[in-house]
Design an enzyme around this catalytic site. Structure first.
Site, mmCIF file in Angstrom:
data_model
loop_
_atom_site.group_PDB
_atom_site.id
_atom_site.type_symbol
_atom_site.label_atom_id
_atom_site.label_comp_id
_atom_site.label_asym_id
_atom_site.label_seq_id
_atom_site.Cartn_x
_atom_site.Cartn_y
_atom_site.Cartn_z
ATOM 1 N N LYS A 232 -1.914 -1.986 29.854
ATOM 2 C CA LYS A 232 -1.960 -3.425 30.166
ATOM 3 C C LYS A 232 -0.648 -4.121 29.769
ATOM 4 O O LYS A 232 -0.046 -4.812 30.584
ATOM 5 C CB LYS A 232 -3.127 -4.108 29.422
ATOM 6 C CG LYS A 232 -4.495 -3.578 29.809
ATOM 7 C CD LYS A 232 -5.603 -4.381 29.158
ATOM 8 C CE LYS A 232 -5.653 -4.266 27.644
ATOM 9 N NZ LYS A 232 -6.064 -2.942 27.140
ATOM 10 N N ARG B 177 -12.365 -10.110 27.511
ATOM 11 C CA ARG B 177 -12.845 -8.796 27.081
ATOM 12 C C ARG B 177 -14.376 -8.764 27.025
ATOM 13 O O ARG B 177 -14.955 -7.733 26.683
ATOM 14 C CB ARG B 177 -12.288 -8.460 25.699
ATOM 15 C CG ARG B 177 -11.050 -7.567 25.723
ATOM 16 C CD ARG B 177 -10.579 -7.386 24.298
ATOM 17 N NE ARG B 177 -9.787 -6.202 24.094
ATOM 18 C CZ ARG B 177 -8.459 -6.149 24.162
ATOM 19 N NH1 ARG B 177 -7.771 -7.209 24.489
ATOM 20 N NH2 ARG B 177 -7.829 -5.016 23.908
ATOM 21 N N ARG C 171 0.726 -0.318 13.771
ATOM 22 C CA ARG C 171 -0.493 -1.106 13.978
ATOM 23 C C ARG C 171 -1.664 -0.494 13.228
ATOM 24 O O ARG C 171 -1.871 0.718 13.269
ATOM 25 C CB ARG C 171 -0.812 -1.181 15.485
ATOM 26 C CG ARG C 171 -0.067 -2.291 16.170
ATOM 27 C CD ARG C 171 -0.252 -2.289 17.659
ATOM 28 N NE ARG C 171 -1.643 -2.341 18.109
ATOM 29 C CZ ARG C 171 -1.996 -2.647 19.355
ATOM 30 N NH1 ARG C 171 -1.071 -2.936 20.257
ATOM 31 N NH2 ARG C 171 -3.258 -2.668 19.696
HETATM 32 P P1 B4P Z 1 -1.034 -0.555 26.498
HETATM 33 O O1 B4P Z 1 -2.291 -0.195 27.155
HETATM 34 O O2 B4P Z 1 -0.024 -1.341 27.276
HETATM 35 O O3 B4P Z 1 -1.520 -1.217 25.138
HETATM 36 P P2 B4P Z 1 -1.977 -2.702 24.839
HETATM 37 O O4 B4P Z 1 -1.648 -3.659 25.917
HETATM 38 O O5 B4P Z 1 -1.380 -2.963 23.544
HETATM 39 O O6 B4P Z 1 -3.564 -2.698 24.806
HETATM 40 P P3 B4P Z 1 -4.567 -2.602 23.591
HETATM 41 O O7 B4P Z 1 -5.907 -2.683 24.214
HETATM 42 O O8 B4P Z 1 -4.244 -1.415 22.782
HETATM 43 O O9 B4P Z 1 -4.293 -3.804 22.591
HETATM 44 P P4 B4P Z 1 -4.427 -5.387 22.575
HETATM 45 O O10 B4P Z 1 -3.141 -5.799 22.011
HETATM 46 O O11 B4P Z 1 -4.814 -6.000 23.884
HETATM 47 O O12 B4P Z 1 -0.165 0.705 26.036
HETATM 48 C C1 B4P Z 1 -0.604 1.717 25.184
HETATM 49 C C2 B4P Z 1 0.431 2.844 25.075
HETATM 50 O O13 B4P Z 1 0.466 3.618 26.274
HETATM 51 C C3 B4P Z 1 1.864 2.368 24.853
HETATM 52 O O14 B4P Z 1 2.432 3.118 23.828
HETATM 53 C C4 B4P Z 1 2.575 2.651 26.163
HETATM 54 O O15 B4P Z 1 3.940 2.976 26.015
HETATM 55 C C5 B4P Z 1 1.811 3.831 26.709
HETATM 56 N N1 B4P Z 1 1.804 3.857 28.172
HETATM 57 C C6 B4P Z 1 1.632 2.800 28.988
HETATM 58 N N2 B4P Z 1 1.701 3.188 30.292
HETATM 59 C C7 B4P Z 1 1.902 4.542 30.273
HETATM 60 C C8 B4P Z 1 2.047 5.545 31.304
HETATM 61 N N3 B4P Z 1 1.998 5.246 32.606
HETATM 62 N N4 B4P Z 1 2.208 6.824 30.918
HETATM 63 C C9 B4P Z 1 2.261 7.153 29.601
HETATM 64 N N5 B4P Z 1 2.136 6.251 28.588
HETATM 65 C C10 B4P Z 1 1.963 4.964 28.918
HETATM 66 O O16 B4P Z 1 -5.654 -5.681 21.567
HETATM 67 C C11 B4P Z 1 -5.633 -5.258 20.216
HETATM 68 C C12 B4P Z 1 -6.880 -5.767 19.477
HETATM 69 O O17 B4P Z 1 -6.862 -7.224 19.397
HETATM 70 C C13 B4P Z 1 -8.236 -5.455 20.110
HETATM 71 O O18 B4P Z 1 -8.719 -4.164 19.770
HETATM 72 C C14 B4P Z 1 -9.128 -6.592 19.512
HETATM 73 O O19 B4P Z 1 -9.517 -6.317 18.204
HETATM 74 C C15 B4P Z 1 -8.188 -7.773 19.480
HETATM 75 N N6 B4P Z 1 -8.311 -8.593 20.711
HETATM 76 C C16 B4P Z 1 -7.332 -8.752 21.660
HETATM 77 N N7 B4P Z 1 -7.785 -9.531 22.671
HETATM 78 C C17 B4P Z 1 -9.072 -9.859 22.364
HETATM 79 C C18 B4P Z 1 -10.080 -10.618 23.034
HETATM 80 N N8 B4P Z 1 -9.874 -11.180 24.231
HETATM 81 N N9 B4P Z 1 -11.302 -10.759 22.440
HETATM 82 C C19 B4P Z 1 -11.535 -10.220 21.244
HETATM 83 N N10 B4P Z 1 -10.635 -9.476 20.567
HETATM 84 C C20 B4P Z 1 -9.403 -9.292 21.110
#
Ligand code: B4P
Length: 190
Positions: A14, A90, A135
């Site tokens: 994402k 979410r 993290r």
């Molecule tokens: P991403 O998938 O981009 O990770 P993210 O956006 O950080 O999503 P995530 O769900 O983990 O965290 P968020 O901050 O939203 O990438 C993951 C990895 O994959 C990276 O290292 C990247 O380089 C790699 N990658 C990407 N594309 C690739 C490809 N094509 N091939 C290989 N590798 C690749 O949320 C964190 C926490 O915050 C949640 O767990 C929750 O506790 C809280 N939170 C956030 N929003 C919330 C909400 N709306 N409601 C309640 N809690 C919330």
């Protein structure tokens, strides 16, 4: 106002794809994960509350999260041109709240980009990121909890947006460039 929701499991790409979408379409980026991590880094009261949920792999309660999102929207007039919502909604409750917030601005969610990636790869990506991210939620135990939460609380949103005719499934594996090209193709057909 052109609004995109980028949707998928933790690690589905994402944040990664959001960066590409922003530079291509000039949308305003709201990553709820980034907003919360900023508060944690600053040591604010909100950050302390957020950390107590994030480090356990749980979601921040809806009422609080909806309030935060609404404040971010209000504080950023440039969001009026269009937003990429990354990590929000979410839950169904959050989706309903977003619908109301956008309706007040005579706007709606135009498309939900659903990145679909197998669980094994999600775990692999997050563990890899955990080696450098610092993290508190990028460790195997918490990753498993986050995936459990995703299946129970977030995945039902897919059906919600399918019923609204907004959900577009994108294969989230392969190179970042190829995935982004699929997203562009989908958006161009809207
Ligand atoms: P991403 O998938 O981009 O990770 P993210 O956006 O950080 O999503 P995530 O769900 O983990 O965290 P968020 O901050 O939203 O990438 C993951 C990895 O994959 C990276 O290292 C990247 O380089 C790699 N990658 C990407 N594309 C690739 C490809 N094509 N091939 C290989 N590798 C690749 O949320 C964190 C926490 O915050 C949640 O767990 C929750 O506790 C809280 N939170 C956030 N929003 C919330 C909400 N709306 N409601 C309640 N809690 C919330």
């Amino acid at each position: 106002m052109f609004n995109v929701v980028i949707f998928g499991a933790p690690g589905s790409g994402k944040g990664t794809q959001s960066e590409r979408i922003i530079s291509e379409y000039g949308l305003f980026h709201i990553s709820t994960g980034d907003v919360l991590r900023e508060q944690i880094a600053k040591g604010t009261e909100l950050g302390k509350i957020a950390d107590s949920y994030i480090s356990k792999g749980q979601l921040i309660p809806d009422e609080l999260m909806i309030d935060i999102l609404s404040q971010v929207l209000d504080a950023n007039p440039q969001a009026g041109k269009g937003v990429i919502f990354d990590g929000f909604p979410r839950t169904i409750e959050q989706a309903k709240a977003l619908k109301k917030m956008l309706a007040l601005r005579e706007a709606e969610v135009d498309v939900v980009v659903g990145l679909e990636v197998e669980e094994e790869e999600l775990i692999e990506r997050l563990l890899k990121r955990g080696q450098v991210s610092g993290r508190s939620d990028d460790n195997l135990d918490t990753i498993k909890k986050r995936l459990h939460v995703y299946h129970n609380q977030t995945k039902p949103l897919k059906d919600y947006y399918v019923k609204e005719g907004k959900y577009k499934q994108i294969k989230g594996t392969g190179t970042v460039e190829n995935i982004f090209n699929s997203i562009k193709e989908t958006i161009s057909k809207l």
